[in-house]
Design a protein around this motif. Structure first.
Motif, PDB file in Angstrom:
ATOM      1  N   HIS A  79       0.835  -1.210   0.000  1.00  6.49           N
ATOM      2  CA  HIS A  79       0.000   0.000   0.000  1.00  6.49           C
ATOM      3  C   HIS A  79       0.873   1.264   0.000  1.00  6.49           C
ATOM      4  CE1 HIS A  79      -3.992  -1.759   0.154  1.00  6.49           C
ATOM      5  NE2 HIS A  79      -3.493  -2.696   0.954  1.00  6.49           N
ATOM      6  N   LEU A  80       1.956   1.210   0.793  1.00 13.13           N
ATOM      7  CA  LEU A  80       2.875   2.358   0.832  1.00 13.13           C
ATOM      8  C   LEU A  80       3.474   2.610  -0.555  1.00 13.13           C
ATOM      9  CD1 LEU A  80       4.180   4.260   3.005  1.00 13.13           C
ATOM     10  CD2 LEU A  80       6.044   2.592   3.147  1.00 13.13           C
ATOM     11  N   LYS A  81       3.920   1.526  -1.199  1.00 17.83           N
ATOM     12  CA  LYS A  81       4.514   1.665  -2.533  1.00 17.83           C
ATOM     13  C   LYS A  81       3.495   2.192  -3.535  1.00 17.83           C
ATOM     14  CE  LYS A  81       8.366  -1.591  -2.511  1.00 17.83           C
ATOM     15  NZ  LYS A  81       8.948  -2.811  -3.101  1.00 17.83           N
ATOM     16  N   ALA A  82       2.265   1.670  -3.461  1.00 10.54           N
ATOM     17  CA  ALA A  82       1.236   2.117  -4.412  1.00 10.54           C
ATOM     18  C   ALA A  82       0.932   3.601  -4.205  1.00 10.54           C
ATOM     19  CB  ALA A  82      -0.031   1.277  -4.249  1.00 10.54           C
ATOM     20  N   ARG A  83       0.841   4.007  -2.942  1.00 11.90           N
ATOM     21  CA  ARG A  83       0.530   5.413  -2.629  1.00 11.90           C
ATOM     22  C   ARG A  83       1.608   6.354  -3.148  1.00 11.90           C
ATOM     23  NH1 ARG A  83      -1.226   3.906   2.286  1.00 11.90           N
ATOM     24  NH2 ARG A  83       0.721   4.415   3.348  1.00 11.90           N
ATOM     25  N   HIS A  84       2.845   5.874  -3.148  1.00 10.32           N
ATOM     26  CA  HIS A  84       3.962   6.748  -3.528  1.00 10.32           C
ATOM     27  C   HIS A  84       4.566   6.380  -4.883  1.00 10.32           C
ATOM     28  CE1 HIS A  84       3.873   8.786   0.355  1.00 10.32           C
ATOM     29  NE2 HIS A  84       3.575   7.601   0.855  1.00 10.32           N
ATOM     30  N   GLN A  85       3.777   5.651  -5.674  1.00  8.09           N
ATOM     31  CA  GLN A  85       4.206   5.249  -7.033  1.00  8.09           C
ATOM     32  C   GLN A  85       5.595   4.596  -7.052  1.00  8.09           C
ATOM     33  OE1 GLN A  85       2.893   8.878  -7.120  1.00  8.09           O
ATOM     34  NE2 GLN A  85       0.985   7.700  -7.063  1.00  8.09           N
ATOM     35  N   LEU A  86       5.866   3.758  -6.068  1.00  9.94           N
ATOM     36  CA  LEU A  86       7.129   3.009  -6.063  1.00  9.94           C
ATOM     37  C   LEU A  86       6.904   1.664  -6.751  1.00  9.94           C
ATOM     38  CD1 LEU A  86       8.189   3.797  -2.385  1.00  9.94           C
ATOM     39  CD2 LEU A  86       9.292   4.628  -4.480  1.00  9.94           C
ATOM     40  N   PRO A  87       7.931   1.140  -7.430  1.00  9.32           N
ATOM     41  CA  PRO A  87       7.745  -0.124  -8.156  1.00  9.32           C
ATOM     42  C   PRO A  87       7.530  -1.295  -7.191  1.00  9.32           C
ATOM     43  CG  PRO A  87      10.025   0.623  -8.283  1.00  9.32           C
ATOM     44  CD  PRO A  87       9.269   1.725  -7.609  1.00  9.32           C
ATOM     45  N   PRO A  88       6.716  -2.279  -7.614  1.00 10.25           N
ATOM     46  CA  PRO A  88       6.451  -3.444  -6.750  1.00 10.25           C
ATOM     47  C   PRO A  88       7.714  -4.194  -6.355  1.00 10.25           C
ATOM     48  CG  PRO A  88       4.916  -3.398  -8.591  1.00 10.25           C
ATOM     49  CD  PRO A  88       5.926  -2.320  -8.854  1.00 10.25           C
ATOM     50  N   ALA A  89       8.642  -4.371  -7.300  1.00 12.77           N
ATOM     51  CA  ALA A  89       9.850  -5.158  -7.018  1.00 12.77           C
ATOM     52  C   ALA A  89      11.047  -4.238  -6.804  1.00 12.77           C
ATOM     53  CB  ALA A  89      10.134  -6.109  -8.178  1.00 12.77           C
ATOM     54  N   ASP A  90      11.942  -4.677  -5.926  1.00 18.69           N
ATOM     55  CA  ASP A  90      13.188  -3.951  -5.684  1.00 18.69           C
ATOM     56  C   ASP A  90      14.327  -4.977  -5.721  1.00 18.69           C
ATOM     57  OD1 ASP A  90      15.394  -2.628  -4.697  1.00 18.69           O
ATOM     58  OD2 ASP A  90      14.292  -1.536  -3.146  1.00 18.69           O
ATOM     59  N   PRO A  91      14.864  -5.225  -6.918  1.00 18.59           N
ATOM     60  CA  PRO A  91      15.877  -6.279  -7.078  1.00 18.59           C
ATOM     61  C   PRO A  91      17.121  -6.071  -6.212  1.00 18.59           C
ATOM     62  CG  PRO A  91      15.049  -5.585  -9.212  1.00 18.59           C
ATOM     63  CD  PRO A  91      14.496  -4.615  -8.208  1.00 18.59           C
ATOM     64  N   ALA A  92      17.518  -4.813  -5.946  1.00 16.25           N
ATOM     65  CA  ALA A  92      18.706  -4.573  -5.117  1.00 16.25           C
ATOM     66  C   ALA A  92      18.445  -5.030  -3.679  1.00 16.25           C
ATOM     67  CB  ALA A  92      19.085  -3.095  -5.157  1.00 16.25           C
ATOM     68  N   ARG A  93      17.271  -4.726  -3.174  1.00 10.69           N
ATOM     69  CA  ARG A  93      16.875  -5.193  -1.835  1.00 10.69           C
ATOM     70  C   ARG A  93      16.850  -6.729  -1.808  1.00 10.69           C
ATOM     71  NH1 ARG A  93      16.241  -5.839   3.541  1.00 10.69           N
ATOM     72  NH2 ARG A  93      14.133  -6.432   4.139  1.00 10.69           N
ATOM     73  N   GLU A  94      16.304  -7.330  -2.855  1.00 12.15           N
ATOM     74  CA  GLU A  94      16.244  -8.799  -2.912  1.00 12.15           C
ATOM     75  C   GLU A  94      17.651  -9.408  -2.898  1.00 12.15           C
ATOM     76  OE1 GLU A  94      13.657 -10.315  -6.031  1.00 12.15           O
ATOM     77  OE2 GLU A  94      12.321  -8.611  -5.722  1.00 12.15           O
ATOM     78  N   ALA A  95      18.573  -8.777  -3.613  1.00 14.86           N
ATOM     79  CA  ALA A  95      19.946  -9.312  -3.646  1.00 14.86           C
ATOM     80  C   ALA A  95      20.551  -9.290  -2.247  1.00 14.86           C
ATOM     81  CB  ALA A  95      20.796  -8.507  -4.625  1.00 14.86           C
ATOM     82  N   ARG A  96      20.275  -8.210  -1.499  1.00 13.59           N
ATOM     83  CA  ARG A  96      20.798  -8.137  -0.117  1.00 13.59           C
ATOM     84  C   ARG A  96      20.135  -9.194   0.768  1.00 13.59           C
ATOM     85  NH1 ARG A  96      20.052  -2.609  -1.191  1.00 13.59           N
ATOM     86  NH2 ARG A  96      18.216  -2.475   0.145  1.00 13.59           N
TER      87      ARG A  96
END
Ligand SMILES: O=C(O)C(=O)C[C@]1(C(=O)O)C=C[C@@H](O)C=C1
Length: 117
Positions: free
Chosen positions: A49-66
């Motif tokens: 919901h936070l991402k949708a409200r602020h137009q952030l992409p659903p996936a964050d590959p850099a976060r996933e790599a960490r």
């Protein structure tokens, strides 16, 4: 065992008792996993919901790599197969991303692409 069922009728009572004891622990662990996953999905729903409200992409590959690097190290310390830990995380994250995409679509913002790695 003559049939394909996994019953323990013909098994030594001591073996049956040991199997029952181990299965009790497995059932407790499975319950804990379900409860922990439910809590994780409650958090990720809020992230969606936070991402949708602020137009952030659903996936964050850099976060996933960490996350993968961290989980693989934890798995190694715990003597769990790191490849399995990575597959398990990827399986969960793929479902989370589907949820995020649905939330974004329902909020009229279903076009966001992935963040750069
Ligand atoms: O941390 C985020 O940005 C999330 O959306 C959560 C999460 C996860 O389930 O851990 C899911 C998707 C992202 O690609 C990375 C991580």
């Amino acid at each position: 065992m003559t049939t394909s069922d996994t019953g323990t009728q013909d098994v030594d009572p001591a073996v049956r008792a040991e199997l029952a004891r181990l299965r009790d622990s497995i059932d407790n662990i499975d319950a804990a996993v379900v409860h922990m996953l439910a809590e994780r999905f409650k958090c990720t729903q809020q992230v969606g919901h936070l991402k949708a409200r602020h137009q952030l992409p659903p996936a964050d590959p850099a976060r996933e790599a960490r996350q993968i690097a961290r989980l693989r190290a934890l798995a190694e310390d715990a003597k769990l197969d790191p490849a399995f830990a990575e597959k398990f995380l990827n399986f969960i994250v793929a479902e989370v991303i589907r949820h995020h995409e649905r939330i974004a679509e329902e909020s009229g913002n279903g076009t966001a692409a992935s963040a750069p790695a």
